[in-house]
Enzyme design. Structure first.
Site, PDB file in Angstrom:
ATOM      1  N   PRO A  55      -9.065 -83.630  50.355  1.00 56.38           N
ATOM      2  CG  PRO A  55      -7.108 -84.279  49.305  1.00 56.38           C
ATOM      3  CD  PRO A  55      -8.257 -83.331  49.172  1.00 56.38           C
ATOM      4  CG  ASN A  56      -6.132 -87.238  53.829  1.00 56.54           C
ATOM      5  OD1 ASN A  56      -6.553 -88.388  53.980  1.00 56.54           O
ATOM      6  ND2 ASN A  56      -5.197 -86.932  52.952  1.00 56.54           N
ATOM      7  NE  ARG A  58      -4.457 -84.646  57.605  1.00 50.12           N
ATOM      8  CZ  ARG A  58      -4.468 -83.829  56.561  1.00 50.12           C
ATOM      9  NH1 ARG A  58      -5.507 -83.041  56.383  1.00 50.12           N
ATOM     10  NH2 ARG A  58      -3.479 -83.807  55.707  1.00 50.12           N
ATOM     11  CE1 TYR A  74      -3.144 -79.615  58.284  1.00 46.90           C
ATOM     12  CE2 TYR A  74      -2.739 -81.884  58.984  1.00 46.90           C
ATOM     13  CZ  TYR A  74      -2.548 -80.854  58.075  1.00 46.90           C
ATOM     14  OH  TYR A  74      -1.771 -81.056  56.970  1.00 46.90           O
ATOM     15  CB  ALA A 127      -2.511 -83.225  49.627  1.00 47.03           C
ATOM     16  CG  HIS A 157       0.597 -78.515  48.287  1.00 47.23           C
ATOM     17  ND1 HIS A 157       0.686 -77.174  48.614  1.00 47.23           N
ATOM     18  CD2 HIS A 157       0.094 -79.136  49.395  1.00 47.23           C
ATOM     19  CE1 HIS A 157       0.261 -77.011  49.860  1.00 47.23           C
ATOM     20  NE2 HIS A 157      -0.106 -78.178  50.365  1.00 47.23           N
ATOM     21  CG  ASP A 205      -6.807 -75.862  34.084  1.00 45.85           C
ATOM     22  OD1 ASP A 205      -6.075 -74.862  34.260  1.00 45.85           O
ATOM     23  OD2 ASP A 205      -6.474 -76.827  33.359  1.00 45.85           O
ATOM     24  CD  GLU A 225      -4.441 -71.338  48.404  1.00 52.40           C
ATOM     25  OE1 GLU A 225      -4.280 -70.422  47.556  1.00 52.40           O
ATOM     26  OE2 GLU A 225      -3.572 -72.172  48.687  1.00 52.40           O
ATOM     27  CG  HIS A 249      -3.917 -73.889  53.117  1.00 54.88           C
ATOM     28  ND1 HIS A 249      -4.194 -75.071  52.472  1.00 54.88           N
ATOM     29  CD2 HIS A 249      -3.657 -72.969  52.153  1.00 54.88           C
ATOM     30  CE1 HIS A 249      -4.094 -74.877  51.162  1.00 54.88           C
ATOM     31  NE2 HIS A 249      -3.777 -73.615  50.950  1.00 54.88           N
ATOM     32  CG  LEU A 250      -7.513 -76.161  59.118  1.00 53.07           C
ATOM     33  CD1 LEU A 250      -7.650 -77.627  58.762  1.00 53.07           C
ATOM     34  CD2 LEU A 250      -8.365 -75.805  60.298  1.00 53.07           C
ATOM     35  CB  SER A 251      -1.075 -76.034  58.870  1.00 50.29           C
ATOM     36  OG  SER A 251      -1.055 -76.394  57.499  1.00 50.29           O
ATOM     37  NE  ARG A 299       2.479 -78.694  57.769  1.00 51.37           N
ATOM     38  CZ  ARG A 299       1.456 -79.484  57.414  1.00 51.37           C
ATOM     39  NH1 ARG A 299       0.326 -78.932  56.998  1.00 51.37           N
ATOM     40  NH2 ARG A 299       1.560 -80.787  57.498  1.00 51.37           N
ATOM     41  NE  ARG A 317       2.752 -80.363  54.366  1.00 50.37           N
ATOM     42  CZ  ARG A 317       1.961 -81.412  54.165  1.00 50.37           C
ATOM     43  NH1 ARG A 317       0.824 -81.256  53.528  1.00 50.37           N
ATOM     44  NH2 ARG A 317       2.275 -82.598  54.641  1.00 50.37           N
TER      45      ARG A 317
HETATM   46  C1  DQA Z   1      -3.940 -78.104  54.557  1.00 46.27           C
HETATM   47  C2  DQA Z   1      -2.447 -78.009  54.223  1.00 46.27           C
HETATM   48  C3  DQA Z   1      -2.064 -79.004  53.145  1.00 46.27           C
HETATM   49  O1  DQA Z   1      -0.671 -78.916  52.879  1.00 46.27           O
HETATM   50  C4  DQA Z   1      -2.379 -80.415  53.600  1.00 46.27           C
HETATM   51  O2  DQA Z   1      -2.078 -81.334  52.564  1.00 46.27           O
HETATM   52  C5  DQA Z   1      -3.763 -80.568  54.087  1.00 46.27           C
HETATM   53  C6  DQA Z   1      -4.350 -79.522  54.903  1.00 46.27           C
HETATM   54  C7  DQA Z   1      -4.322 -77.212  55.753  1.00 46.27           C
HETATM   55  O3  DQA Z   1      -5.505 -76.960  55.935  1.00 46.27           O
HETATM   56  O4  DQA Z   1      -3.442 -76.788  56.518  1.00 46.27           O
HETATM   57  O5  DQA Z   1      -4.401 -81.590  53.855  1.00 46.27           O
HETATM   58  O6  DQA Z   1      -4.679 -77.655  53.423  1.00 46.27           O
END
Ligand code: DQA
Length: 147
Positions: free
Chosen positions: A11-12, A19, A24, A78, A81, A88, A99, A101-103, A108, A112
């Site tokens: 999402p997002n 964003r 990010y 998100a 988390h 599953d 896995e 994550h950009l950040s 943070r 998270r």
């Molecule tokens: C994220 C980190 C997550 O906590 C956040 O909800 C995101 C982006 C990242 O790529 O840093 O949507 O996955």
């Protein structure tokens, strides 16, 4: 035979570029996809790159990746988390998952710091912005070739 890697985004992440660029970066998801496609072309790897804001759709795609791919790169946004369902799905499908994550999620908010993905992932890359996807591809290919 060429390997196939699924790259799934939660999402997002469709809003990357506009964003919260201070967190990010300013690279769009389209541009990340192009870099991944270019990387995979030079490494003779097929890539399937998708984004969804819906948890159930991501579950379906993870199951699909378990059948149709050699490995998965997942930025679950998100849902990382919150989602037992994604945890599953990775476990059930048996797909080798990195896995991303950009950040740096550990720098943070506290909420998270916990990931439902990490316990079922081969490894985690976070904090390197858009470059994390290529790092993940490189790490996943090395892992697949040595396991
Ligand atoms: C994220 C980190 C997550 O906590 C956040 O909800 C995101 C982006 C990242 O790529 O840093 O949507 O996955």
């Amino acid at each position: 035979m060429a390997k196939t890697i699924y790259i799934l985004n939660g999402p997002n992440l469709n809003l990357l570029g506009t964003r919260e660029p201070d967190i990010y970066g300013s690279t769009t998801l389209g541009s990340i996809e192009e870099s991944c496609q270019a990387f995979c072309q030079t490494h003779n790897v097929e890539v399937v790159f998708r984004q969804s804001n819906e948890e159930g759709e991501l579950v379906n795609w993870i199951q699909e990746a378990g059948v149709k791919s050699d490995g998965l790169i997942l930025n679950a946004g998100a849902y990382t988390h919150t989602s037992v369902a994604l945890h599953d799905a990775i476990k059930a499908s048996g797909v080798k998952t990195v896995e991303v994550h950009l950040s740096n999620i550990f720098q943070r908010e506290e909420f998270r710091h916990h990931s439902f993905i990490s316990p079922v992932a081969v490894g985690v890359i976070c904090g390197f912005g858009a470059q994390g996807y290529e790092l993940a591809l490189s790490a996943l290919l090395t892992h697949l070739n040595s396991n």
